[in-house]
Scaffold this active site. Sequence first.
Site: not given
Ligand SMILES: N#Cc1ccc(CCNc2nc3cc4nc(N)[nH]c(=O)c4cc3[nH]2)cc1
Length: 373
Positions: A93, A267
């Site tokens: 990422d 992921d």
């Molecule tokens: N246990 C647990 C647990 C903790 C957090 C999450 C949510 C993860 N969500 C998430 N990761 C991301 C990474 C991301 N990276 C980038 N570069 N851009 C994103 O819009 C993005 C959006 C995301 N949304 C899901 C499960």
Amino acid sequence: MSSEFTFKLLATDGKARRGEITMPRGTIRTPAFMPVGTGGTVKAMYMDQVRGVGADIILGNTYHLMLRPGAERVAKLGGLHDFARWPHPILTDSGGFQVMSLSKLRKLSEKGVTFRSHIDGAPYEMSPERSIEIQGLLDSDIQMQLDECTALPSTPKEIQRAMEMSLRWAERCKTAFGDQPGKAMFGIVQGGDIPDMRVRSAQALTGLELKGYAVGGLAVGEPQEVMLDMLDITCPELPQEKPRYLMGVGTPDDIIKSVARGIDMFDCVMPTRAGRHGLAYTRRGKVNLRNARHADDPRPLDEESDCPAARDYSRAYLHHLVRSGEALGAMLLTWNNLSYYQHLMSEIRASIEAGRFADRTTEISEGWARGDI
Ligand SMILES: N#Cc1ccc(CCNc2nc3cc4nc(N)[nH]c(=O)c4cc3[nH]2)cc1
């Protein structure tokens, strides 16, 4: 092995896709789940075990690795694969999401983002170009563009501003990435929960003719229904012949419903973080090993599993380890959970090949419905 990055669609069942990414470091069977290896380690796992449960690719984080041990240091030591002893593909990422969720005193501008490390408060700058440079120093196989992920809910104005800036950053990342045969840079669709922003972002990124596309800006606290609605809007706007990656997702139920809408890669820290907190994923639902009701239970988590952590240890022992805060508790439950997630992906892939995706996933969901056993 292929010297190029290629994606092949092998079968479809409705909007669900069975595919294969081939690249120099190996083949990725899709739909794929990427265990999260934030700081160059999948927490509480040996990399041989990560491979042993069936993972074809893991995720690393630019933000964490640039802060510690440092991208230039990893490069001097031969790159992230040698450093972490994971010779297979790695997706990294780009850091923007982690900066906004972890760092202090962050400032965002057209140039990029400035912030202070959450570890020691040291100041850093991250431009689209520097993010791609760091991912190159890590020798990452699939590099993500630097983007701005808007929290939900946000105003339409805010969502549009961040989406349009992310598009400009995608172009800068494409230029900085250049032409690296065997590697890929993925764009990230933004647009919050606004359909026409999602369409505009997906169409503009498609115009950049990238090797793959992530759907970002989701799994940020919105209801599952909103996330799925955005996939219904976004996926049809992305090229059929390129892989689609839903960032940060998710629970087994999220994954099944997102595959059904055309997503190929996932992921999530869920299985590894849950394992460290005493939570086991099984075919019959989740088991909270902290719960005293397991104290005398001689049964394993799943006697039919091919994972020793699920098959060879009693719930009583796992309960004891978890309640005592023993490291082995986190290790065994992480092993079990990643094995469960990879088994789920294998079932999903096989069901798409057999044209039985809807039936099989209904059976899987009914297995969970029987609840905590
Ligand atoms: N246990 C647990 C647990 C903790 C957090 C999450 C949510 C993860 N969500 C998430 N990761 C991301 C990474 C991301 N990276 C980038 N570069 N851009 C994103 O819009 C993005 C959006 C995301 N949304 C899901 C499960």
